[in-house]
Scaffold this active site. Sequence first.
Site, PDB file in Angstrom:
ATOM      1  CB  ALA A  86      -0.408  -0.061   1.666  1.00  0.00           C
ATOM      2  CB  THR A 134      10.484   2.462  -5.957  1.00  0.00           C
ATOM      3  OG1 THR A 134      11.153   2.666  -6.849  1.00  0.00           O
ATOM      4  CG2 THR A 134      11.055   3.472  -4.265  1.00  0.00           C
ATOM      5  CG  ASP A 135      14.623   1.392  -9.755  1.00  0.00           C
ATOM      6  OD1 ASP A 135      13.232   2.670  -9.740  1.00  0.00           O
ATOM      7  OD2 ASP A 135      14.518   1.560 -11.262  1.00  0.00           O
ATOM      8  CD  GLU A 136      10.509   6.454  -8.701  1.00  0.00           C
ATOM      9  OE1 GLU A 136      10.389   7.143  -8.615  1.00  0.00           O
ATOM     10  OE2 GLU A 136       9.554   5.261 -10.323  1.00  0.00           O
ATOM     11  CE1 TYR A 159       5.946   5.958  -4.743  1.00  0.00           C
ATOM     12  CE2 TYR A 159       8.068   5.729  -6.524  1.00  0.00           C
ATOM     13  CZ  TYR A 159       7.197   5.399  -5.325  1.00  0.00           C
ATOM     14  OH  TYR A 159       7.212   3.855  -5.923  1.00  0.00           O
ATOM     15  CE  LYS A 163       7.562   2.682  -1.736  1.00  0.00           C
ATOM     16  NZ  LYS A 163       6.575   1.441  -1.098  1.00  0.00           N
ATOM     17  CG  HIS A 293      11.919  13.542 -15.461  1.00  0.00           C
ATOM     18  ND1 HIS A 293      11.277  13.629 -17.215  1.00  0.00           N
ATOM     19  CD2 HIS A 293      11.839  12.221 -15.721  1.00  0.00           C
ATOM     20  CE1 HIS A 293      11.231  13.248 -17.642  1.00  0.00           C
ATOM     21  NE2 HIS A 293      10.852  11.903 -16.314  1.00  0.00           N
TER      22      HIS A 293
HETATM   23  P1  NAD Z   1      -0.662   1.686  -6.898  1.00  0.00           P
HETATM   24  O1  NAD Z   1      -0.754   2.982  -6.796  1.00  0.00           O
HETATM   25  O2  NAD Z   1      -1.368   0.814  -8.528  1.00  0.00           O
HETATM   26  O3  NAD Z   1      -1.644   1.172  -5.783  1.00  0.00           O
HETATM   27  C1  NAD Z   1      -1.757   1.246  -4.835  1.00  0.00           C
HETATM   28  C2  NAD Z   1      -2.555   0.896  -3.669  1.00  0.00           C
HETATM   29  O4  NAD Z   1      -2.451   1.491  -2.358  1.00  0.00           O
HETATM   30  C3  NAD Z   1      -4.205   1.120  -4.248  1.00  0.00           C
HETATM   31  O5  NAD Z   1      -5.138   0.084  -4.015  1.00  0.00           O
HETATM   32  C4  NAD Z   1      -4.404   1.849  -2.853  1.00  0.00           C
HETATM   33  O6  NAD Z   1      -6.169   2.037  -2.540  1.00  0.00           O
HETATM   34  C5  NAD Z   1      -4.122   1.346  -1.798  1.00  0.00           C
HETATM   35  N1  NAD Z   1      -3.553   2.586  -0.750  1.00  0.00           N
HETATM   36  C6  NAD Z   1      -2.913   3.290  -0.874  1.00  0.00           C
HETATM   37  N2  NAD Z   1      -2.910   4.337   0.312  1.00  0.00           N
HETATM   38  C7  NAD Z   1      -3.208   3.585   0.931  1.00  0.00           C
HETATM   39  C8  NAD Z   1      -4.153   3.446   2.840  1.00  0.00           C
HETATM   40  N3  NAD Z   1      -3.581   4.838   3.395  1.00  0.00           N
HETATM   41  N4  NAD Z   1      -4.340   2.563   3.018  1.00  0.00           N
HETATM   42  C9  NAD Z   1      -4.572   1.350   2.177  1.00  0.00           C
HETATM   43  N5  NAD Z   1      -4.148   0.850   1.192  1.00  0.00           N
HETATM   44  C10 NAD Z   1      -3.821   2.138   0.889  1.00  0.00           C
HETATM   45  O7  NAD Z   1       1.191   0.843  -6.580  1.00  0.00           O
HETATM   46  P2  NAD Z   1       1.678   0.105  -7.186  1.00  0.00           P
HETATM   47  O8  NAD Z   1       1.392   0.577  -8.933  1.00  0.00           O
HETATM   48  O9  NAD Z   1       0.465  -0.797  -7.357  1.00  0.00           O
HETATM   49  O10 NAD Z   1       2.682  -0.021  -6.088  1.00  0.00           O
HETATM   50  C11 NAD Z   1       1.791  -0.736  -5.332  1.00  0.00           C
HETATM   51  C12 NAD Z   1       4.083  -0.192  -5.115  1.00  0.00           C
HETATM   52  O11 NAD Z   1       4.714  -0.889  -5.820  1.00  0.00           O
HETATM   53  C13 NAD Z   1       4.053   0.418  -3.488  1.00  0.00           C
HETATM   54  O12 NAD Z   1       4.548   0.055  -2.199  1.00  0.00           O
HETATM   55  C14 NAD Z   1       5.470   0.978  -4.726  1.00  0.00           C
HETATM   56  O13 NAD Z   1       5.591   2.438  -4.032  1.00  0.00           O
HETATM   57  C15 NAD Z   1       5.732  -0.216  -5.339  1.00  0.00           C
HETATM   58  N6  NAD Z   1       6.852  -0.370  -6.693  1.00  0.00           N
HETATM   59  C16 NAD Z   1       5.821   0.508  -7.282  1.00  0.00           C
HETATM   60  C17 NAD Z   1       6.669   0.533  -8.750  1.00  0.00           C
HETATM   61  C18 NAD Z   1       5.720   0.830 -10.230  1.00  0.00           C
HETATM   62  O14 NAD Z   1       6.524   0.595 -11.829  1.00  0.00           O
HETATM   63  N7  NAD Z   1       4.965   0.513  -9.995  1.00  0.00           N
HETATM   64  C19 NAD Z   1       7.754  -0.046  -9.032  1.00  0.00           C
HETATM   65  C20 NAD Z   1       8.559  -0.384  -7.563  1.00  0.00           C
HETATM   66  C21 NAD Z   1       7.651  -0.519  -6.422  1.00  0.00           C
HETATM   67  P1  TYD Z   2       5.846   6.899 -14.774  1.00  0.00           P
HETATM   68  O1  TYD Z   2       4.869   5.810 -15.739  1.00  0.00           O
HETATM   69  O2  TYD Z   2       5.548   8.569 -13.904  1.00  0.00           O
HETATM   70  O3  TYD Z   2       6.870   5.969 -14.016  1.00  0.00           O
HETATM   71  P2  TYD Z   2       8.192   6.833 -13.346  1.00  0.00           P
HETATM   72  O4  TYD Z   2       8.199   8.150 -12.657  1.00  0.00           O
HETATM   73  O5  TYD Z   2       7.781   6.482 -11.493  1.00  0.00           O
HETATM   74  O6  TYD Z   2       9.638   6.178 -13.656  1.00  0.00           O
HETATM   75  O7  TYD Z   2       7.265   7.548 -15.709  1.00  0.00           O
HETATM   76  C1  TYD Z   2       7.802   7.316 -16.231  1.00  0.00           C
HETATM   77  C2  TYD Z   2       8.800   7.571 -17.848  1.00  0.00           C
HETATM   78  O8  TYD Z   2       8.035   7.908 -18.209  1.00  0.00           O
HETATM   79  C3  TYD Z   2       9.029   8.717 -16.764  1.00  0.00           C
HETATM   80  O9  TYD Z   2      10.341   9.446 -17.413  1.00  0.00           O
HETATM   81  C4  TYD Z   2       8.058   9.758 -16.961  1.00  0.00           C
HETATM   82  C5  TYD Z   2       8.226   9.595 -18.103  1.00  0.00           C
HETATM   83  N1  TYD Z   2       6.009  10.502 -19.173  1.00  0.00           N
HETATM   84  C6  TYD Z   2       6.429  11.066 -19.667  1.00  0.00           C
HETATM   85  O10 TYD Z   2       7.105  11.428 -20.237  1.00  0.00           O
HETATM   86  N2  TYD Z   2       5.298  11.412 -20.052  1.00  0.00           N
HETATM   87  C7  TYD Z   2       4.273  10.995 -19.234  1.00  0.00           C
HETATM   88  O11 TYD Z   2       2.910  11.411 -19.785  1.00  0.00           O
HETATM   89  C8  TYD Z   2       3.962   9.948 -18.207  1.00  0.00           C
HETATM   90  C9  TYD Z   2       3.055   9.715 -17.327  1.00  0.00           C
HETATM   91  C10 TYD Z   2       5.721   9.892 -17.907  1.00  0.00           C
END
Ligand code: NAD
Ligand code: TYD
Length: 353
Positions: A86, A134-136, A159, A163, A293
């Site tokens: 979450a 996350t790797d970020e 963000y 994290k 960025h």
């Molecule tokens: P997402 O935004 O799709 O989902 C997040 C979920 O958490 C949602 O279902 C939301 O309702 C729930 N949530 C948010 N706040 C909450 C709270 N206060 N209490 C309970 N539930 C809550 O996110 P995602 O992309 O599926 O990412 C999931 C996890 O993986 C995150 O911790 C994110 O940092 C990590 N992560 C994501 C990516 C990516 O590329 N998306 C990469 C590496 C790590």
């Molecule tokens: P994003 O999917 O938001 O993931 P993150 O910022 O966590 O890496 O974005 C991926 C890359 O794409 C990032 O370099 C930002 C860029 N981006 C765009 O160029 N246009 C867009 O509309 C969005 C959402 C992201």
Amino acid sequence: MNPSKKILITGGAGFIGSHVVRLFVNKYPNYHIYNLDALTYAGNLENLSDIQDYPNYTFLKGNICDVLFLSKLFDTAEFDGVIHLAAESHVDRSIANPGAFIETNILGTVNLLNAARNQWKNNLEGKRFYHISTDEVYGSLGNEGYFTETTAYDPRSPYSASKAGSDHLVRAYHHTFNLPVVITNCSNNYGPNQFPEKLIPLIINNIKTNKALPVYGQGLNVRDWLYVEDHAAAIDTVFHNGTVGQTYNIGGNNEWKNIDLVKKMCSIMDVKLGRQIGESEKLISYVTDRAGHDLRYAIDSSKIQNELGWRPSLDFEQGLEKTIDWYLANESWMQKILSGEYERYYDQMYRNR
Ligand code: NAD
Ligand code: TYD
């Protein structure tokens, strides 16, 4: 039947969480999976409609910022493991509204750590608190090099800072209180059910609906993309076989400049939508860059590969096709999101860019 393990997965209605919940519910019928999710804008129970009635699955609506709710929950159910996904997850939203990221990602994680610690204090045997990150947190790379597990943290967006804060707290609870934790830091995920504020689903939807394709800056930023089911498989591996106290990096070994990725998606979709080759590319629109960025993320995942035997299974061509096909076949999923408040967010985010 008494389950052999009770596992609490937080954020299971979101993108990655829903794939993790589905994998665990199907693969481990003798476990009981509790999905705790606040159903924010990013949470969507439709993501789990196929397994919602399974006997080893329970959905719990609740917020990890609600200490009382968590303490009641941990009083009523004795969890063997917590897999914590979450979070507020979108960088652009963290620039617009950092506070929500501090609350959920930092304070919410501390609340969950406290709840697990209170429940497990006398009996840590076989318990596990798994924090998904996350790797970020490692910051931004130049053209060379990779993030390893020993790369110094250098988060640069609200963000990634939130994290990073939560990662430090999870490690602190291990060192200070002996909580059995494990952490993974993963690169960018893509696949079905990803909320369309993120690059890949946003571009798919805009190509389909003939809207401008917003590319930030010059599109030269690089991301390492991993198919979401490969991330879920890695989470399964680390949850069961990772060493307590350790961190594992997870990546796709699959770097793309944003502009090259957007052009690739245009060419795949030209074919799928029966358009002339080159037609969708005309929609590309270079817009004002994201503040702060990060230039490049790239993960060295040799530790999880060598120690735990996980590796990505899908090549990017296959993964991207599968993802595009899913979005084209699931128009109603997208329509529900687009008809809600997301429309307003999109207008605000992109109108003056
Ligand atoms: P997402 O935004 O799709 O989902 C997040 C979920 O958490 C949602 O279902 C939301 O309702 C729930 N949530 C948010 N706040 C909450 C709270 N206060 N209490 C309970 N539930 C809550 O996110 P995602 O992309 O599926 O990412 C999931 C996890 O993986 C995150 O911790 C994110 O940092 C990590 N992560 C994501 C990516 C990516 O590329 N998306 C990469 C590496 C790590
Ligand atoms: P994003 O999917 O938001 O993931 P993150 O910022 O966590 O890496 O974005 C991926 C890359 O794409 C990032 O370099 C930002 C860029 N981006 C765009 O160029 N246009 C867009 O509309 C969005 C959402 C992201």
